[in-house]
Motif scaffolding. Structure first.
Motif, mmCIF file in Angstrom:
data_model
loop_
_atom_site.group_PDB
_atom_site.id
_atom_site.type_symbol
_atom_site.label_atom_id
_atom_site.label_comp_id
_atom_site.label_asym_id
_atom_site.label_seq_id
_atom_site.Cartn_x
_atom_site.Cartn_y
_atom_site.Cartn_z
ATOM 1 N N TRP A 176 0.834 -0.799 -0.050
ATOM 2 C CA TRP A 176 -0.314 0.087 -0.302
ATOM 3 C C TRP A 176 1.544 0.989 -0.281
ATOM 4 C CZ3 TRP A 176 -0.051 -3.483 4.063
ATOM 5 C CH2 TRP A 176 -1.714 -4.667 4.005
ATOM 6 N N VAL A 177 0.247 2.296 -0.365
ATOM 7 C CA VAL A 177 1.106 3.306 -0.326
ATOM 8 C C VAL A 177 0.500 4.321 0.433
ATOM 9 C CG1 VAL A 177 1.348 5.735 -1.326
ATOM 10 C CG2 VAL A 177 2.391 3.579 -2.498
ATOM 11 N N LEU A 178 1.023 5.050 1.402
ATOM 12 C CA LEU A 178 -0.105 5.764 2.571
ATOM 13 C C LEU A 178 0.139 7.698 2.493
ATOM 14 C CD1 LEU A 178 -0.561 3.073 3.935
ATOM 15 C CD2 LEU A 178 0.600 4.558 6.054
ATOM 16 N N ASN A 179 -1.045 8.370 2.802
ATOM 17 C CA ASN A 179 -1.121 8.920 2.305
ATOM 18 C C ASN A 179 -0.673 10.004 3.931
ATOM 19 O OD1 ASN A 179 -0.757 9.301 -0.783
ATOM 20 N ND2 ASN A 179 -2.522 8.100 -1.012
ATOM 21 N N PRO A 180 -0.804 11.253 3.148
ATOM 22 C CA PRO A 180 -0.799 11.834 5.304
ATOM 23 C C PRO A 180 -1.838 11.842 5.529
ATOM 24 C CG PRO A 180 -0.038 13.363 3.638
ATOM 25 C CD PRO A 180 0.007 12.261 2.715
ATOM 26 N N GLY A 181 -1.739 11.641 7.174
ATOM 27 C CA GLY A 181 -3.702 10.722 7.597
ATOM 28 C C GLY A 181 -3.531 9.058 7.838
ATOM 29 N N ASP A 182 -3.666 8.339 6.371
ATOM 30 C CA ASP A 182 -3.450 6.916 6.813
ATOM 31 C C ASP A 182 -2.491 6.844 8.056
ATOM 32 O OD1 ASP A 182 -4.916 7.756 4.737
ATOM 33 O OD2 ASP A 182 -3.388 7.235 3.263
ATOM 34 N N MET A 183 -3.005 5.582 7.894
ATOM 35 C CA MET A 183 -2.318 4.813 9.264
ATOM 36 C C MET A 183 -2.398 3.308 8.780
ATOM 37 S SD MET A 183 -2.928 4.751 13.055
ATOM 38 C CE MET A 183 -4.439 4.134 13.244
ATOM 39 N N LEU A 184 -1.445 2.798 9.309
ATOM 40 C CA LEU A 184 -1.149 1.273 8.494
ATOM 41 C C LEU A 184 -1.040 0.193 10.318
ATOM 42 C CD1 LEU A 184 -0.595 -1.934 7.415
ATOM 43 C CD2 LEU A 184 1.648 -0.883 7.214
ATOM 44 N N TYR A 185 -1.894 -0.713 10.700
ATOM 45 C CA TYR A 185 -1.491 -1.401 11.842
ATOM 46 C C TYR A 185 -0.571 -2.738 11.676
ATOM 47 C CZ TYR A 185 -2.470 -5.122 15.512
ATOM 48 O OH TYR A 185 -1.428 -5.714 15.642
ATOM 49 N N LEU A 186 0.317 -2.339 12.437
ATOM 50 C CA LEU A 186 0.946 -3.922 11.811
ATOM 51 C C LEU A 186 0.771 -4.739 13.449
ATOM 52 C CD1 LEU A 186 4.079 -2.892 9.173
ATOM 53 C CD2 LEU A 186 2.099 -3.815 8.710
ATOM 54 N N PRO A 187 1.216 -6.197 13.403
ATOM 55 C CA PRO A 187 0.665 -7.207 14.594
ATOM 56 C C PRO A 187 2.150 -7.838 14.246
ATOM 57 C CG PRO A 187 -0.193 -8.726 12.895
ATOM 58 C CD PRO A 187 0.233 -6.974 11.861
ATOM 59 N N PRO A 188 2.590 -8.397 15.738
ATOM 60 C CA PRO A 188 3.980 -8.146 15.950
ATOM 61 C C PRO A 188 4.335 -9.432 14.892
ATOM 62 C CG PRO A 188 2.900 -8.450 17.927
ATOM 63 C CD PRO A 188 1.591 -8.180 17.511
ATOM 64 N N GLN A 189 5.460 -9.927 14.634
ATOM 65 C CA GLN A 189 6.344 -10.594 13.878
ATOM 66 C C GLN A 189 5.839 -10.984 12.317
ATOM 67 O OE1 GLN A 189 5.195 -14.142 16.939
ATOM 68 N NE2 GLN A 189 7.830 -14.088 16.537
ATOM 69 N N LEU A 190 5.341 -9.785 12.133
ATOM 70 C CA LEU A 190 5.133 -9.526 10.172
ATOM 71 C C LEU A 190 6.512 -8.954 9.862
ATOM 72 C CD1 LEU A 190 3.128 -10.136 8.381
ATOM 73 C CD2 LEU A 190 1.949 -7.728 9.153
ATOM 74 N N ALA A 191 6.738 -9.126 8.531
ATOM 75 C CA ALA A 191 7.664 -9.089 8.121
ATOM 76 C C ALA A 191 6.982 -7.525 7.225
ATOM 77 C CB ALA A 191 8.556 -9.428 6.718
ATOM 78 N N HIS A 192 7.910 -6.439 7.309
ATOM 79 C CA HIS A 192 7.055 -5.145 6.701
ATOM 80 C C HIS A 192 8.105 -5.118 5.907
ATOM 81 C CE1 HIS A 192 7.563 -4.282 10.633
ATOM 82 N NE2 HIS A 192 8.162 -3.453 10.671
ATOM 83 N N TYR A 193 8.416 -3.797 5.007
ATOM 84 C CA TYR A 193 9.147 -2.677 4.178
ATOM 85 C C TYR A 193 8.452 -1.482 3.652
ATOM 86 C CZ TYR A 193 12.978 -2.031 0.372
ATOM 87 O OH TYR A 193 14.830 -1.898 0.355
ATOM 88 N N GLY A 194 9.020 -0.832 4.536
ATOM 89 C CA GLY A 194 8.826 0.783 3.914
ATOM 90 C C GLY A 194 10.132 1.184 3.240
ATOM 91 N N ILE A 195 9.280 1.928 1.937
ATOM 92 C CA ILE A 195 10.202 2.342 1.141
ATOM 93 C C ILE A 195 9.151 4.646 1.286
ATOM 94 C CG2 ILE A 195 11.517 3.102 -0.700
ATOM 95 C CD1 ILE A 195 10.952 -0.049 -1.076
ATOM 96 N N ALA A 196 9.796 4.915 1.720
ATOM 97 C CA ALA A 196 9.551 6.668 1.075
ATOM 98 C C ALA A 196 9.913 6.825 -0.219
ATOM 99 C CB ALA A 196 11.090 7.649 1.842
ATOM 100 N N GLN A 197 8.606 7.640 -0.083
ATOM 101 C CA GLN A 197 8.297 8.153 -2.015
ATOM 102 C C GLN A 197 8.686 9.373 -1.830
ATOM 103 O OE1 GLN A 197 4.518 6.463 -3.408
ATOM 104 N NE2 GLN A 197 5.341 4.532 -3.811
ATOM 105 N N GLY A 198 9.801 10.598 -2.256
ATOM 106 C CA GLY A 198 9.925 11.689 -1.926
ATOM 107 C C GLY A 198 10.435 11.762 -0.495
ATOM 108 N N GLU A 199 10.615 13.129 0.367
ATOM 109 C CA GLU A 199 10.865 13.445 1.058
ATOM 110 C C GLU A 199 9.005 13.121 2.212
ATOM 111 O OE1 GLU A 199 12.760 16.763 2.568
ATOM 112 O OE2 GLU A 199 12.978 17.325 0.692
ATOM 113 N N CYS A 200 9.309 12.004 3.113
ATOM 114 C CA CYS A 200 8.496 11.739 3.851
ATOM 115 C C CYS A 200 8.732 11.857 5.388
ATOM 116 C CB CYS A 200 7.351 9.860 3.825
ATOM 117 S SG CYS A 200 8.923 9.187 4.037
ATOM 118 N N MET A 201 7.498 11.947 6.204
ATOM 119 C CA MET A 201 8.221 11.662 8.098
ATOM 120 C C MET A 201 6.919 10.794 8.310
ATOM 121 S SD MET A 201 7.822 15.487 9.023
ATOM 122 C CE MET A 201 8.948 14.611 10.866
ATOM 123 N N THR A 202 6.636 9.726 9.017
ATOM 124 C CA THR A 202 6.176 8.986 9.715
ATOM 125 C C THR A 202 6.151 8.544 11.462
ATOM 126 O OG1 THR A 202 6.628 7.033 7.556
ATOM 127 C CG2 THR A 202 5.656 6.301 9.233
#
Length: 389
Positions: A176-202
């Motif tokens: 998924w691509v998250l925009n400002p105000g969007d939120m992702l919940y992740l449970p424990p032990q789930l592999a994830h990989y976040g990549i910035a598209q341009g400058e961003c803050m999380t």
């Protein structure tokens, strides 16, 4: 404001919490970042604030990591892309960041760990990895792509070489691509990989999840502190044995029962958990207690200043059992009579207080003493006092 969007708390806890990820679009409509990227970088210059910079291709090779405090020269030497700044426990230093965590109190507040803020340039990432705890990832500025992978364990292969734990294998299942105000919940032990598209803050809201070893150590420490030499392994039901050198199932059953009896005390277990979960994240940074503290001094400040709030570095919790209740903070426990449970609950269930309500608690001597001790340790304060100073 409700940060679960279209989901009710009941639906989220039933269908997603510690079970599977979920993207909540527009979870925080019109979200305004608490800090600019420059202000976040400014925090990383401070020695007492935990910070890291991760470069996908750094001087030390792939996925290199450096720990702060940093200097302005460190930032000037960074490449144009593929690096990330992470600043831990921002809620300890910025009251508004601590207030943000209030929106996540549909999870017990003693489970909340901290708010980490990350800033990344284009392509910035910390690599494919997994966490041992639940996390909410709130997009504050810009866009970040999140790729979701497999469930991992301590047996999952990790890349050799980097000083951070990057998965050797990542089996993508969704993105998924998250925009400002969007939120992702992740449970424990789930592999994830976040990549910035341009400058961003999380903004990452993490939760405390002590390991079995940590819980066992805390429980054993408590047991050992109050154990009696008279409580020993016994075998009054011993039967004749053909093999005197053998440890049989009956012996292990006796051992099991001895250990179970040591922990078969709900109040003791509540106390162990309360002390462990209220321990400060950075105990070495706790302010020195006031030399002298009395109710008269505190009452004078309560009459002059308001509102009051719980200190950002503090975690409060409480428990009730029979004729007693307990209050927990800084890994310590205060025992009070059950008649004070409403006052203890008020302190633990909130982070902002009115002077009148705190003064009303002082009608009970145990609560009055508790308030004085919290104030003495700087766990309660009025922002007006700091402003006045």
């Amino acid at each position: 404001m409700h940060v679960l969007g279209h989901l009710s708390v009941e639906e989220f806890l039933r269908d997603y919490w510690q079970k599977k990820p979920v993207v909540i679009r527009n979870a925080w409509p019109g979200f305004t970042p608490l800090l600019s990227s420059q202000e976040l970088a400014g925090l990383s210059l401070e020695e007492e604030i935990e910070s890291r910079i991760v470069e996908e291709q750094g001087k030390d090779g792939p996925w290199s990591i450096r720990k702060g405090p940093f200097t302005e020269d460190d930032y000037r030497s960074l490449p144009e892309n593929k690096w990330t700044l992470l600043v831990q426990a921002v809620d300890h230093w910025i009251p508004e960041a601590a207030d943000l965590l209030e929106h996540f109190r549909f999870i017990p507040s003693w489970r909340i760990d901290d708010l980490m803020i990350s800033y990344a340039v284009d392509g910035g990432s910390v690599g494919p990895h997994y966490d041992q705890y639940d996390v909410f990832l709130l997009q504050a500025e810009g866009q970040r792509e999140w790729r979701i992978g497999q469930i991992c364990s301590e047996q999952s292969p990790i890349l050799q070489g980097p000083k951070i734990r990057v998965l050797e294998q990542f089996d993508e299942t969704e993105r998924w691509v998250l925009n400002p105000g969007d939120m992702l919940y992740l449970p424990p032990q789930l592999a994830h990989y976040g990549i910035a598209q341009g400058e961003c803050m999380t903004y990452s809201i993490g939760f405390r999840a002590p390991s079995q070893a940590e819980l066992a150590q805390a429980a054993l420490d408590d047991i050992l502190a109050s154990s009696s030499e008279d409580c020993r392994y016994t075998d009054a039901d011993l039967q004749p044995q053909a093999e005197p050198g053998r440890i049989g199932a009956d012996a292990t059953a006796r051992l099991k029962q001895l250990l179970i009896s040591a922990f078969d005390d709900e109040e003791r277990l509540q106390t162990i958990l309360g002390k462990l979960m209220s321990e400060p994240k950075y105990p070495e940074q706790l302010p020195e207690p006031r030399d002298d503290a009395s109710w008269e001094e505190l009452d004078e400040e309560l009459q002059e200043y308001q509102p009051w709030r719980r200190s950002e570095f503090a975690r409060f919790a409480y428990s009730q059992h029979g004729d007693n209740c307990r209050f927990f903070a800084l890994g310590m426990s205060w025992a009070l009579p059950a008649s004070d449970s409403a006052g203890v609950a008020y302190l633990a269930n909130h982070s902002h207080y009115q002077s009148e309500q705190l003064q009303a608690l002082a009608g009970s001597e145990p609560l009055r003493n508790l308030l004085v001790q919290l104030w003495q340790r700087h766990l309660l304060y009025s922002p007006e006092i700091e402003f006045a100073d």
